[in-house]
Design a protein around this motif. Sequence first.
Motif, PDB file in Angstrom:
ATOM      1  N   ARG A 132     -31.047 -19.404  -0.778  1.00 27.41           N
ATOM      2  CA  ARG A 132     -31.088 -17.975  -1.101  1.00 27.41           C
ATOM      3  C   ARG A 132     -32.481 -17.519  -1.490  1.00 27.41           C
ATOM      4  NH1 ARG A 132     -29.018 -16.844  -5.487  1.00 27.41           N
ATOM      5  NH2 ARG A 132     -28.809 -14.598  -5.171  1.00 27.41           N
ATOM      6  N   HIS A 133     -33.274 -18.417  -2.072  1.00 31.06           N
ATOM      7  CA  HIS A 133     -34.590 -18.041  -2.572  1.00 31.06           C
ATOM      8  C   HIS A 133     -35.724 -18.454  -1.631  1.00 31.06           C
ATOM      9  CE1 HIS A 133     -33.195 -16.751  -6.593  1.00 31.06           C
ATOM     10  NE2 HIS A 133     -32.251 -17.630  -6.384  1.00 31.06           N
ATOM     11  N   ARG A 134     -35.402 -19.076  -0.513  1.00 28.59           N
ATOM     12  CA  ARG A 134     -36.429 -19.470   0.444  1.00 28.59           C
ATOM     13  C   ARG A 134     -36.921 -18.254   1.226  1.00 28.59           C
ATOM     14  NH1 ARG A 134     -36.088 -24.702   2.463  1.00 28.59           N
ATOM     15  NH2 ARG A 134     -37.754 -24.073   3.890  1.00 28.59           N
ATOM     16  N   PHE A 151     -25.063 -14.170   5.152  1.00 30.60           N
ATOM     17  CA  PHE A 151     -25.102 -12.748   5.464  1.00 30.60           C
ATOM     18  C   PHE A 151     -23.691 -12.194   5.652  1.00 30.60           C
ATOM     19  CE2 PHE A 151     -29.640 -13.238   6.557  1.00 30.60           C
ATOM     20  CZ  PHE A 151     -30.131 -12.082   5.978  1.00 30.60           C
ATOM     21  N   ALA A 152     -22.796 -13.010   6.206  1.00 30.30           N
ATOM     22  CA  ALA A 152     -21.435 -12.546   6.443  1.00 30.30           C
ATOM     23  C   ALA A 152     -20.697 -12.240   5.147  1.00 30.30           C
ATOM     24  CB  ALA A 152     -20.659 -13.596   7.246  1.00 30.30           C
ATOM     25  N   ARG A 153     -21.187 -12.751   4.019  1.00 27.68           N
ATOM     26  CA  ARG A 153     -20.521 -12.512   2.735  1.00 27.68           C
ATOM     27  C   ARG A 153     -21.016 -11.250   2.031  1.00 27.68           C
ATOM     28  NH1 ARG A 153     -21.182 -18.622   0.219  1.00 27.68           N
ATOM     29  NH2 ARG A 153     -20.387 -19.774   2.038  1.00 27.68           N
ATOM     30  N   LEU A 154     -22.090 -10.653   2.541  1.00 30.63           N
ATOM     31  CA  LEU A 154     -22.631  -9.462   1.879  1.00 30.63           C
ATOM     32  C   LEU A 154     -21.687  -8.280   2.047  1.00 30.63           C
ATOM     33  CD1 LEU A 154     -26.413  -9.607   2.849  1.00 30.63           C
ATOM     34  CD2 LEU A 154     -25.375 -10.178   0.658  1.00 30.63           C
ATOM     35  N   ARG A 155     -21.554  -7.505   0.990  1.00 37.24           N
ATOM     36  CA  ARG A 155     -20.720  -6.311   1.009  1.00 37.24           C
ATOM     37  C   ARG A 155     -21.520  -5.146   0.411  1.00 37.24           C
ATOM     38  NH1 ARG A 155     -18.633  -9.340   3.783  1.00 37.24           N
ATOM     39  NH2 ARG A 155     -16.447 -10.024   3.888  1.00 37.24           N
ATOM     40  N   PRO A 156     -22.370  -4.514   1.201  1.00 38.26           N
ATOM     41  CA  PRO A 156     -23.158  -3.393   0.662  1.00 38.26           C
ATOM     42  C   PRO A 156     -22.258  -2.264   0.170  1.00 38.26           C
ATOM     43  CG  PRO A 156     -24.034  -4.121   2.778  1.00 38.26           C
ATOM     44  CD  PRO A 156     -22.715  -4.803   2.602  1.00 38.26           C
ATOM     45  N   SER A 219     -37.633 -10.450  11.587  1.00 38.13           N
ATOM     46  CA  SER A 219     -36.845  -9.482  12.347  1.00 38.13           C
ATOM     47  C   SER A 219     -35.381  -9.886  12.449  1.00 38.13           C
ATOM     48  CB  SER A 219     -37.442  -9.305  13.748  1.00 38.13           C
ATOM     49  OG  SER A 219     -38.756  -8.798  13.673  1.00 38.13           O
ATOM     50  N   ASP A 220     -35.115 -11.171  12.717  1.00 44.33           N
ATOM     51  CA  ASP A 220     -33.736 -11.625  12.862  1.00 44.33           C
ATOM     52  C   ASP A 220     -32.947 -11.378  11.587  1.00 44.33           C
ATOM     53  OD1 ASP A 220     -31.726 -13.530  14.461  1.00 44.33           O
ATOM     54  OD2 ASP A 220     -31.769 -14.215  12.379  1.00 44.33           O
ATOM     55  N   SER A 221     -33.500 -11.761  10.436  1.00 43.16           N
ATOM     56  CA  SER A 221     -32.791 -11.590   9.169  1.00 43.16           C
ATOM     57  C   SER A 221     -32.630 -10.121   8.814  1.00 43.16           C
ATOM     58  CB  SER A 221     -33.533 -12.326   8.051  1.00 43.16           C
ATOM     59  OG  SER A 221     -33.559 -13.717   8.285  1.00 43.16           O
ATOM     60  N   LEU A 222     -33.635  -9.306   9.102  1.00 48.39           N
ATOM     61  CA  LEU A 222     -33.538  -7.882   8.783  1.00 48.39           C
ATOM     62  C   LEU A 222     -32.464  -7.197   9.626  1.00 48.39           C
ATOM     63  CD1 LEU A 222     -37.305  -6.923   8.389  1.00 48.39           C
ATOM     64  CD2 LEU A 222     -35.616  -7.351   6.590  1.00 48.39           C
ATOM     65  N   LEU A 223     -32.345  -7.590  10.888  1.00 44.50           N
ATOM     66  CA  LEU A 223     -31.295  -7.009  11.725  1.00 44.50           C
ATOM     67  C   LEU A 223     -29.908  -7.489  11.282  1.00 44.50           C
ATOM     68  CD1 LEU A 223     -32.886  -7.033  15.282  1.00 44.50           C
ATOM     69  CD2 LEU A 223     -32.313  -5.053  13.877  1.00 44.50           C
ATOM     70  N   ARG A 224     -29.816  -8.725  10.812  1.00 46.21           N
ATOM     71  CA  ARG A 224     -28.533  -9.185  10.261  1.00 46.21           C
ATOM     72  C   ARG A 224     -28.165  -8.388   9.011  1.00 46.21           C
ATOM     73  NH1 ARG A 224     -26.344 -13.692  12.487  1.00 46.21           N
ATOM     74  NH2 ARG A 224     -27.698 -14.890  13.873  1.00 46.21           N
ATOM     75  N   LEU A 225     -29.162  -8.100   8.189  1.00 45.78           N
ATOM     76  CA  LEU A 225     -28.903  -7.271   7.015  1.00 45.78           C
ATOM     77  C   LEU A 225     -28.471  -5.872   7.441  1.00 45.78           C
ATOM     78  CD1 LEU A 225     -29.029  -6.838   3.938  1.00 45.78           C
ATOM     79  CD2 LEU A 225     -31.448  -6.226   4.228  1.00 45.78           C
ATOM     80  N   ALA A 368     -33.689 -11.538  -2.346  1.00 50.31           N
ATOM     81  CA  ALA A 368     -34.342 -10.223  -2.349  1.00 50.31           C
ATOM     82  C   ALA A 368     -33.484  -9.189  -1.625  1.00 50.31           C
ATOM     83  CB  ALA A 368     -35.718 -10.317  -1.698  1.00 50.31           C
ATOM     84  N   PHE A 369     -32.791  -9.614  -0.564  1.00 45.10           N
ATOM     85  CA  PHE A 369     -31.905  -8.691   0.145  1.00 45.10           C
ATOM     86  C   PHE A 369     -30.740  -8.274  -0.756  1.00 45.10           C
ATOM     87  CE2 PHE A 369     -33.260 -11.006   4.258  1.00 45.10           C
ATOM     88  CZ  PHE A 369     -34.435 -10.270   4.287  1.00 45.10           C
ATOM     89  N   GLU A 370     -30.217  -9.197  -1.545  1.00 46.73           N
ATOM     90  CA  GLU A 370     -29.142  -8.853  -2.474  1.00 46.73           C
ATOM     91  C   GLU A 370     -29.616  -7.829  -3.501  1.00 46.73           C
ATOM     92  OE1 GLU A 370     -26.346 -12.812  -2.706  1.00 46.73           O
ATOM     93  OE2 GLU A 370     -28.290 -12.881  -3.733  1.00 46.73           O
ATOM     94  N   GLU A 371     -30.821  -8.008  -3.996  1.00 50.73           N
ATOM     95  CA  GLU A 371     -31.371  -7.037  -4.940  1.00 50.73           C
ATOM     96  C   GLU A 371     -31.596  -5.681  -4.270  1.00 50.73           C
ATOM     97  OE1 GLU A 371     -34.871  -8.709  -6.605  1.00 50.73           O
ATOM     98  OE2 GLU A 371     -33.837 -10.438  -7.500  1.00 50.73           O
TER      99      GLU A 371
END
Length: 379
Positions: A132-134, A151-156, A219-225, A368-371
Amino acid sequence: MDLPNDSAVAQVRTPPDAVFLGFARALRAGGLPVTADRERVFLEAVVTTGAEQRANVYWSGRATLTSSPADIERYDSVFTAWFSGEPLTAGGRPSDPLSVTRQAPLGDDAGDGGPSEDEIVRAASTSQEVLRHRDVGSLSSAERRELAQLFARLRPRPPLRRARRHNAARSGRIDGPATLRDQLRRMGEPGPIRHRRRATRPRRVVLLIDVSGSMSPYSDSLLRLAHTFVQSAASGTSTEVFTMGTRLTHVTRALRERDADRALVAAGQVVPDWSGGTRLGEAIAAFLDLWGRRGMARGAVVVVFSDGWEREGPEQLGEQMRRLSALSRRVVWANPHRGKVGYQPVQQGIVAALPHIDDFVAGHSFAAFEELIEVVARA
């Protein structure tokens, strides 16, 4: 500084200071009382003893980031998971007089030799906590696949705004018409007083993602977010996603595909300027002229994902950010370098945009995405 292949951080391709600071933060996330002062002392100790030797890194961290013998076991687990190596028992770590000798359980399971179910769960959770912190830009293909599951567990949660309508409530302003209608149904007999409150509606969220060459590792992680934000729109949130490079591309429709991998493939077929140049000012101007002023940006929470490198002059970017700030409810800028040690917002693009940014946050790791999701929800 390039490290030798046999060092503790040989497999990491990010700056060493970011690697070591991330390790200290992973320890704090794992429950150790690691303060900012201890992080600084740890970095100084690593520089003094030498980061090329794994044992030096281990003992520098253990001397500065632990405070009691009870912390050593957790420290060893996080160290092993973070640097993806074997425990330092024979190759670098001397025998530890404070370590506790573990005995095999007695009974039917004695002599089994395998790890218990609790140990397996504990090791898996520690590995995920470290991941998570990498920095997502330095992950291997296997680590990216593991991160995709997180990412599949995120619930914005959508930011809310007050609506014109009112809803019934247990407290609040007295609802005179509802109270009167209630008494009329009772043939004039007194009854409970009705209350009402202003209803809330979700605000629109707009994501502007820089897909230029300098942002390609993210880019890959940002699009997943962005995909998680779009999927959360099923509950009533309106989310729009655009990519920015040498041009502006609307990719919301592609990200509506429920499967994240298929959504990213669909977005890749739509975006024509992957890993190209950066024209942030022109891209934001195109968004405002074609979509923003027509209503998409009005009262919305706009999130810009970029490192701030601008191909053209910064004056245009500053002017377009001023227009964007005037239209939107809140402007959030997520920079992948924001969470790294020693970063200073000195790029011309960032300097021009900062006066018009409400929240300047990190955008380099899953944590950081969670924050960032919480920042958007509170906007």
